[in-house]
Design an enzyme around this catalytic site. Structure first.
Site, PDB file in Angstrom:
ATOM      1  N   CYS A   2       0.836  -1.194   0.000  1.00 27.09           N
ATOM      2  CA  CYS A   2       0.000   0.000   0.000  1.00 27.09           C
ATOM      3  C   CYS A   2       0.876   1.252   0.000  1.00 27.09           C
ATOM      4  O   CYS A   2       2.003   1.234   0.470  1.00 27.09           O
ATOM      5  CB  CYS A   2      -0.956   0.040   1.182  1.00 27.09           C
ATOM      6  N   ARG A  27       5.904  -0.743  -4.429  1.00 35.96           N
ATOM      7  CA  ARG A  27       5.545  -1.343  -3.142  1.00 35.96           C
ATOM      8  C   ARG A  27       4.583  -2.516  -3.304  1.00 35.96           C
ATOM      9  O   ARG A  27       4.404  -3.301  -2.386  1.00 35.96           O
ATOM     10  CB  ARG A  27       4.918  -0.288  -2.229  1.00 35.96           C
ATOM     11  N   TRP A  74      -3.114  -2.642  -1.536  1.00 35.99           N
ATOM     12  CA  TRP A  74      -2.802  -4.078  -1.592  1.00 35.99           C
ATOM     13  C   TRP A  74      -3.869  -4.768  -0.764  1.00 35.99           C
ATOM     14  O   TRP A  74      -3.949  -4.586   0.435  1.00 35.99           O
ATOM     15  CB  TRP A  74      -1.408  -4.320  -1.025  1.00 35.99           C
ATOM     16  N   ASN A 100      -3.225   2.853   5.254  1.00 37.12           N
ATOM     17  CA  ASN A 100      -2.381   1.659   5.231  1.00 37.12           C
ATOM     18  C   ASN A 100      -2.488   0.981   6.589  1.00 37.12           C
ATOM     19  O   ASN A 100      -2.546   1.651   7.616  1.00 37.12           O
ATOM     20  CB  ASN A 100      -0.914   2.018   4.982  1.00 37.12           C
ATOM     21  N   GLY A 101      -2.440  -0.352   6.610  1.00 36.27           N
ATOM     22  CA  GLY A 101      -2.497  -1.073   7.867  1.00 36.27           C
ATOM     23  C   GLY A 101      -3.762  -1.909   7.964  1.00 36.27           C
ATOM     24  O   GLY A 101      -4.478  -2.121   6.980  1.00 36.27           O
ATOM     25  N   GLU A 481      17.668 -18.436  -1.399  1.00 35.46           N
ATOM     26  CA  GLU A 481      17.417 -17.128  -2.004  1.00 35.46           C
ATOM     27  C   GLU A 481      17.171 -17.253  -3.508  1.00 35.46           C
ATOM     28  O   GLU A 481      16.291 -16.586  -4.060  1.00 35.46           O
ATOM     29  CB  GLU A 481      18.588 -16.183  -1.719  1.00 35.46           C
ATOM     30  N   LYS A 485      13.740 -16.097  -5.444  1.00 34.66           N
ATOM     31  CA  LYS A 485      13.690 -15.162  -6.564  1.00 34.66           C
ATOM     32  C   LYS A 485      12.875 -15.737  -7.713  1.00 34.66           C
ATOM     33  O   LYS A 485      12.075 -15.035  -8.336  1.00 34.66           O
ATOM     34  CB  LYS A 485      15.112 -14.833  -7.052  1.00 34.66           C
ATOM     35  N   GLU A 488       9.167 -15.711  -6.788  1.00 36.46           N
ATOM     36  CA  GLU A 488       8.600 -14.363  -6.682  1.00 36.46           C
ATOM     37  C   GLU A 488       8.209 -13.784  -8.027  1.00 36.46           C
ATOM     38  O   GLU A 488       7.138 -13.182  -8.159  1.00 36.46           O
ATOM     39  CB  GLU A 488       9.617 -13.422  -6.020  1.00 36.46           C
ATOM     40  N   HIS A 504      17.241 -37.478   1.112  1.00 36.36           N
ATOM     41  CA  HIS A 504      16.327 -37.744   2.222  1.00 36.36           C
ATOM     42  C   HIS A 504      14.889 -37.366   1.880  1.00 36.36           C
ATOM     43  O   HIS A 504      14.106 -37.036   2.774  1.00 36.36           O
ATOM     44  CB  HIS A 504      16.787 -37.000   3.475  1.00 36.36           C
ATOM     45  N   LYS A 603       6.526  -4.669  -1.688  1.00 39.85           N
ATOM     46  CA  LYS A 603       7.920  -4.422  -1.346  1.00 39.85           C
ATOM     47  C   LYS A 603       8.120  -4.289   0.155  1.00 39.85           C
ATOM     48  O   LYS A 603       9.034  -4.868   0.729  1.00 39.85           O
ATOM     49  CB  LYS A 603       8.391  -3.142  -2.055  1.00 39.85           C
TER      50      LYS A 603
END
Length: 608
Positions: A2, A27, A74, A100-101, A481, A485, A488, A504, A603
């Site tokens: 947001c 964001r 968002w 926002n929130g 990581e 990526k 995402e 395993h 973000k």
């Protein structure tokens, strides 16, 4: 996650608000809207989708006026559609609110308002705020906001306007960032200082439980009791050009290629030849406190969590300090026994991540010294930690973090050197590490030469549906990581594992359609990882290897090889992650994905 942008001044607000929203697109969001005031007339325009959709709507129906608030949403409560987009109105247009929130007690408040005859038009928690403010409005917008906020539980960064107060914006913050931008006969309000670049270089950060009052000529900040408080004016030290693509097709690609300079900035002034150690100006913990530390807890989320995992290897090997790495979202709700001489280090790019902030606050509440490693100067976590280290990586616009990760790893390496020199590392060892660290920007530049090779490999594999990333020791977190990526930005399922763990269970996934990316530069466990690679090949799985330059042994076994410079084990994450970033990028481009703004992601995650 947001974004808020507000303007009050003498210019037309609409183009200023749109420009601010475009700067906040990184964001993550799924709808956008704005409200402006032209005298006592309120104009609300909002659309699901990108800011470009809102801009097209405004061409048909402009929003006149010199005061306005805007928002990128968002979705949390209710789907992404025009109705749920912000701003939301209360009192049949008496007030307009962007927020926002999350309002945690919105359901009970909504029921109460509905019983009093209030009609709701959206599914959002924010509309509850708008109606509460309108209900308490009696000519004083500031007092109405203050009284409404006393009834809510949760987090908020918000901006409010009313046609009864045409030259006024009221903002408030609790757990979600807000920053005031100061101009001449104009003022701005934003959820991120990056959005203010190009408009002003003077900002004031709001603290929790504070309200701000903005008019064209004046601004001030109030506490919960409506008393004015002093606030420090700070300079934004980011060049507005940092947020441009600089000729690259996407921000993510630009930021991948900025990593050598980001590493130089992270290390600048922090390596001391005289002491054969690192120096930090903002730790705010004395040498005795650091020397007495018997344990470190590193807490973070997402990519920063992977950097913390690299830090675990660094601190334990170089400083001989036991380390625990905790997901901040879990750590904040646990009640683990923590030794007295434990330092908690919060790692975050934005400095506003809600879970990491809560973990930091819980640690402080229990009396533990806290440090922050973050990128955004003046952010909440940077201010609330006892001390910390800034990355100085510059703004990272792409949602998928790249240069922040490598900068975090570099800072953690320097901290490990600093603590190691206090404890057991010799001056010769320290001097060698400093020389090796200083070489890393050039090593990353050399690594970036793999760009064309990675693009060709991406063309072979961009249609797969599963992918495995495998590494050991320092490169296990890099495998995690790399998998993150790919997930995402390309939406391909990918998993990272310690290479030896394949047998395993996960080896059952291996087939001709599932490539495995092996991180296998020369080092202490090279032969072990080579054996794991052979296990994959024996089962028909294609192998992409990230190996040291000139390694013919790996080339003879892998289907594809990406070469990186040979560096010491503890520095391998800084070079090995680069090809993985590029691979995810090119696969996403080939699949037609929105690289900089992947679906469902944000973000800066300022909600739980």
């Amino acid at each position: 996650m947001c974004g808020i942008y507000g303007y009050v001044g003498r210019k037309e607000a609409e183009p200023i608000l749109l420009d601010g929203l475009r700067r906040l697109e990184y964001r993550g969001y799924d709808s956008a809207g704005l409200a402006t005031l032209a005298g006592s007339s309120l104009h609300v325009r909002k659309r699901a989708g990108r800011v470009s959709e809102l801009a097209r709507f405004l061409e048909e129906r402009p929003a006149p006026g010199c005061t306005g608030i805007s928002h990128t949403r968002w979705a949390t409560h209710g789907p992404a559609n025009d109705t749920n987009a912000h701003p939301h109105l209360g009192g049949d247009g008496l007030v307009a609110v962007v927020h926002n929130g999350v309002i945690e007690n919105y359901a009970s408040l909504k029921r109460q308002l509905q019983e009093e005859g209030v009609v709701f038009r959206s599914d959002t928690d924010t509309e509850v705020l708008a109606h509460l403010i309108a209900q308490h409005y009696n000519g004083d917008l500031i007092e109405a906001v203050r009284r409404a906020l006393a009834l809510v539980k949760g987090t908020y960064g918000l901006a409010v306007i009313s046609p009864r107060n045409p030259d006024l914006i009221v903002g408030a913050r609790l757990g979600s960032p807000l920053v005031i931008g100061l101009g001449r006969d104009e003022h701005f309000l934003a959820s991120d200082p990056t959005a203010l670049a190009g408009s002003t270089d003077r900002v004031v950060y709001l603290r929790d439980h504070q309200l701000c009052v903005l008019t064209p000529e004046d601004w001030h900040i109030l506490d919960q009791e409506s008393s004015r408080v002093e606030a420090r004016i700070e300079q934004i030290d980011w060049d507005p050009g940092d947020a441009d693509k600089a000729g690259f097709e996407h921000y993510m690609l630009k930021e991948i290629f900025e990593q050598p300079e980001a590493l130089e900035n992270a290390m600048r002034g922090r390596l001391s030849d005289a002491d054969a150690s690192a120096h930090f100006g903002g730790l705010n913990l004395d040498t005795q406190q650091l020397r007495r530390a018997e344990r470190l807890i590193l807490t973070a989320c997402g990519t920063s969590y992977h950097a913390a995992l690299v830090g675990e290897y660094l601190f334990e090997e170089l400083a001989r300090i036991p380390v625990e790495v905790e997901y901040a979202s879990e750590f904040r709700y646990r009640n683990p026994p923590i030794d007295r001489n434990t330092i908690v280090i919060a790692i975050t790019q934005s400095g506003e991540t809600a879970d990491t902030l809560a973990a930091l606050r819980e640690s402080k509440r229990k009396g533990h010294p806290t440090l922050a490693i973050c990128n955004v100067v003046g952010s909440t976590i940077a201010r609330e930690a006892d001390g910390g280290v800034y990355l100085h990586a510059g703004p990272e616009v792409g949602v998928a973090s790249t240069k922040a990760f490598t900068s975090q790893v570099a800072v953690l390496t320097m901290l490990a050197l600093y603590l190691g020199r206090m404890r057991h590392l010799s001056s010769l060892q320290g001097a060698r590490m400093i020389a090796e660290l200083r070489s890393m920007p050039d090593m990353v530049r050399r690594t970036l030469a793999c760009h064309d090779t990675v693009r060709r490999i991406a063309e072979r594999y961009f249609q797969v549906t599963n992918c495995l990333y495998l590494g050991r020791q320092y490169l296990y977190p890099v495998a995690l990581e790399g998998a993150l990526k790919l997930k995402e930005i390309s939406y391909i399922h990918a998993e990272g594992y310690p290479a030896a763990e394949m047998k395993h269970g996960p080896i059952a996934l291996v087939d001709e359609q599932t490539p495995s990316i092996f991180l296998i530069p020369r080092g202490a466990v090279f032969d072990k990882v080579m054996s794991n690679l052979e296990e994959i090949k024996a089962r028909g799985g294609p192998v992409i290897a990230v190996a040291c330059e000139g390694d013919t042994e790996v080339a003879a076994r892998a289907d594809d090889v990406i070469y990186v410079p040979e560096v010491p084990d503890y520095l391998q994450p800084l070079v090995a992650v680069v090809p993985l970033q590029l691979l995810a990028y090119h696969i996403a481009v080939l699949r037609g994905c929105d690289v900089d703004k992947p679906r469902n992601l944000a973000k800066s995650v300022t909600v739980e």
